[in-house]
Design a protein around this motif. Structure first.
Motif, PDB file in Angstrom:
ATOM      1  N   TYR A  12       0.577  -1.086   0.252  1.00  0.00           N
ATOM      2  CA  TYR A  12      -0.089  -0.236  -0.131  1.00  0.00           C
ATOM      3  C   TYR A  12       0.147   1.035   0.186  1.00  0.00           C
ATOM      4  N   LEU A  14       1.330   4.610  -2.114  1.00  0.00           N
ATOM      5  CA  LEU A  14       0.745   5.390  -1.983  1.00  0.00           C
ATOM      6  C   LEU A  14       1.612   6.810  -2.649  1.00  0.00           C
ATOM      7  N   LEU A  66     -10.557   4.819   6.429  1.00  0.00           N
ATOM      8  CA  LEU A  66      -8.939   5.893   6.684  1.00  0.00           C
ATOM      9  C   LEU A  66      -8.249   5.685   5.384  1.00  0.00           C
ATOM     10  N   ALA A  67      -8.234   4.643   5.079  1.00  0.00           N
ATOM     11  CA  ALA A  67      -7.131   3.960   4.168  1.00  0.00           C
ATOM     12  C   ALA A  67      -7.040   4.600   3.017  1.00  0.00           C
ATOM     13  N   MET A  68      -9.203   4.445   2.550  1.00  0.00           N
ATOM     14  CA  MET A  68      -9.303   5.531   1.340  1.00  0.00           C
ATOM     15  C   MET A  68      -9.054   6.866   1.529  1.00  0.00           C
ATOM     16  N   VAL A  76      -6.768   8.188   3.560  1.00  0.00           N
ATOM     17  CA  VAL A  76      -5.452   8.727   3.605  1.00  0.00           C
ATOM     18  C   VAL A  76      -4.913   8.724   1.834  1.00  0.00           C
ATOM     19  N   ALA A  77      -5.583   7.757   0.976  1.00  0.00           N
ATOM     20  CA  ALA A  77      -5.528   8.150  -0.177  1.00  0.00           C
ATOM     21  C   ALA A  77      -5.776   8.857  -1.105  1.00  0.00           C
TER      22      ALA A  77
END
Lengths: 290, 341
Positions: free
Chosen positions: A110, A114, B24-26, B28-29
């Motif tokens: 990830y 990113l 959260l991961a979304m 952050v991205a």
């Protein structure tokens, strides 16, 4: 022909050292956590985390030493997660270790997308250069230190007692959980160091799957080395030797498939596990929450 | 504190936290969770072919998850489903390439072979546990790597098809393919086999003497032993059956989806299946539901990456967190006492 043999031998010896070092680090990490009573299946993930963090920090600062510290720190952090879960929440250590492996591998993948927008591998970063020979040496220093600490200091005695009989530690007025937590953090730090060695020592990038099961090989080394620092180190070097041999013999010895050598550490651990090479006994309270 | 812990250590808590982490991961991205989740679910459930693909992933996870369920209920920590899956697929692929028989015969033969091969692989760990007291956690884990090396050696060497570009076995003849449920997708009847197996497993666990003994060994080994359960036999049998279920799963991937065998058979289904089994609370029917949920994640993850630019690997972080949270519940009695007699 003789020249080739000499050259190959020299390569083999050096390559054995290079290939052993990360496994030695992780195996020592495995020894200390298992001696304290925490099974660390998450070594692989801690190596992955260390390898990736080292590259990220080295990329960000342009300084490989910072990368090394970051690798150790992230390894220690993952060790803390395992240790905290194991002591505070009495989690199933095997399950938690598997979780850590998944998180680290997924998190690194990830992060690659990113941070660098490129899946598979990071950009090139500053590596340790010649310092990494020192890091190889340091692996053996760590083995010596761990042996000394475990067998020659009160702290080490207590850590081992936590792995054998935590109740005895409690009745001595000490808190076994604290020792276990420390041991898990040290374990993670060592595995993280091994991972950082892979990414910014041997090469200068992080690529997905670069730990290639070394954390599990280290686990095998712990068993094969019967849960002692020198034993595990010896086993790690033994496995490192076969990894090096694979490189040296690549394409030269047709009858011995390289897969056989890849499988060797695991087969060796299985044989040891069956008690076929002397008595193998894990610490009595290894993996048992307290 | 206790109630709090119980709530959040349960499957529901894990799912809730997983959803929060995914959001959260979304974020952050740089993607709004609404867009991210709609891409995820749209990709997994948006149309017939999407649903079919989700069910393909569900099936691939369900077999090893059921195998793991059986072993965990029997008190044995089988983390070797990945290797058992691979070996099962290998057996089906190696024989299937040369098997020219009517579909029904081929299916029975190949799935049976997969189950036997996986059973042998799991049984090996069981035998080592029963007769040498070798810790099954480590042995099943190590056997994963031995299986991977073996499979890799065979597809690169002796079993490699001369026609294939990559390292894989010769393709299975059409007659050996599992029939599809939905045309033009990859969804074969293997999902029905998996669900039937789940019902069968539940029946065995709850309604048969064998299942009762298996659970007894898992929950109170000493009591079971004193009541005359043959511990050695139970140990290798449990792991062999567990491996057989995973091996059967590997064979269905070869006969139903890939139609050849190579080492790409499983992108870690055997490991994710541990999370599936735990989320399903080791109840075969709930495991089916959990497998569907993870199937959504697996197939929707790609869509999420393509449509919303959230790296699909975030899925694995989420799965790892679910495992970590659920680890707080004890599923398998840790057995440290000496050799089962």
């Amino acid at each position: 022909m003789m020249d080739f043999v000499h050259g190959a031998l020299a390569t083999l010896v050096l390559l054995t050292l290079v290939k052993s070092a990360p496994i030695v680090y992780a195996a020592l990490g495995g020894v200390i956590s298992e001696r304290s009573g925490i099974v660390n299946i998450g070594l692989e993930g801690m190596m992955t985390g260390g390898a990736f963090a080292a590259v990220v920090a080295s990329y960000a600062t342009g300084n490989a030493a910072v990368g090394l510290v970051a690798g150790v720190a992230v390894g220690a952090l993952l060790g803390f997660v395992l240790g905290y879960g194991a002591t505070k929440f009495k989690v199933d250590q095997i399950v938690a270790g598997m979780g850590i492996n998944l998180i680290a591998a997924g998190g690194a993948a990830y992060g690659l997308v990113l941070l660098y927008n490129q899946p598979g591998a990071s950009p090139q970063v500053h590596a340790l250069g010649r310092w990494y020979w020192l890091l190889i040496l340091f692996a053996f220093v760590c083995a010596f230190a761990l042996h000394h600490v475990l067998y020659r200091t009160p702290w080490g005695l207590r850590v081992r007692a936590c792995g054998e009989n935590p109740r005895a530690v409690t009745s001595a007025g000490l808190d076994p959980l604290r020792f276990r937590l420390y041991a898990a953090v040290i374990s993670g730090a060592l595995a993280g160091l091994g991972g950082a060695f892979l990414s910014i020592g041997e090469v200068n990038i992080y690529s997905e799957g670069m730990t290639a099961g070394r954390g599990f090989i280290a686990l095998a080394a712990v068993i094969f080395g019967r849960w002692t620092p020198w034993g595990a180190t010896g086993a790690a070097v033994f496995f490192g030797f076969f990894e090096a041999l694979q490189f040296v013999l690549q394409g030269r010895v047709a009858w011995l498939p390289s897969e056989a050598m890849q499988a060797l550490p695991y087969l060796a651990a299985l044989v040891a596990l069956c008690g076929l090479v002397g008595k193998v006994r894990a610490p009595a309270s290894d993996g048992v929450p307290y | 504190m206790n109630a709090y812990r119980r709530l959040f250590s349960g499957p529901l808590g894990a799912i809730a936290i997983a959803v929060a982490l995914a959001a959260l991961a979304m974020i952050v991205a740089g993607v709004s969770p609404i867009a991210g989740f709609s891409a995820l679910f749209g990709g997994a459930l948006g149309g017939t072919s999407d649903i079919a693909e989700t069910l393909v992933q569900t099936t691939a996870l369900l077999f090893p998850a059921l195998g793991i369920t059986l072993a965990f209920r029997g008190g044995l920590f089988n983390i070797g489903a990945e290797g058992q899956l691979l070996i099962g697929g290998l057996a089906a692929g190696a024989v299937g390439a040369h098997l020219h028989a009517p579909t029904a015969v081929a299916a029975v033969v190949l799935l049976g072979l997969g189950a036997i091969a996986g059973g042998v692989w799991g049984g090996l760990a069981g035998w080592m546990k029963a007769y040498f007291n070798a810790n099954e956690i480590i042995s099943t884990l190590m056997l994963n790597f031995v299986a991977a090396a073996l499979a890799s050696y065979l597809v690169v060497g002796p079993l490699r098809s001369p026609q294939a570009t990559g390292a894989e076995t010769a393709p299975l003849p059409h007659s050996a393919w599992l029939p599809l449920i939905v045309p033009d997708t990859r969804l074969s009847i293997s999902i029905l086999i998996a669900i039937a197996l789940a019902f069968l497993l539940r029946f065995v666990l709850t309604r048969t003497i064998f299942g009762y003994e298996l659970r007894a060994v898992g929950e109170a080994p000493e009591a079971a032993r004193r009541n005359g359960v043959q511990m050695r036999r139970m140990t290798w049998l449990t792991l062999a059956l567990s491996g057989a279920i995973s091996g059967l799963g590997g064979a269905t991937i070869v006969t139903g989806v890939m139609h050849t065998f190579n080492t790409e058979l499983s992108p870690g289904y055997g490991f994710t299946a541990i999370a599936v089994a735990l989320v399903g609370d080791l109840d075969p029917l709930w495991v089916c539901v959990a497998a569907f949920g993870f199937g959504i994640l697996e197939s929707g993850g790609l869509a999420m990456q393509a449509v919303a630019q959230v790296p699909k690997d975030a899925i694995h972080v989420i799965e790892g967190c679910i495992i970590l949270i659920l680890a707080a519940r004890r599923y398998v009695a840790t057995r440290t006492e000496s050799a089962p007699v």
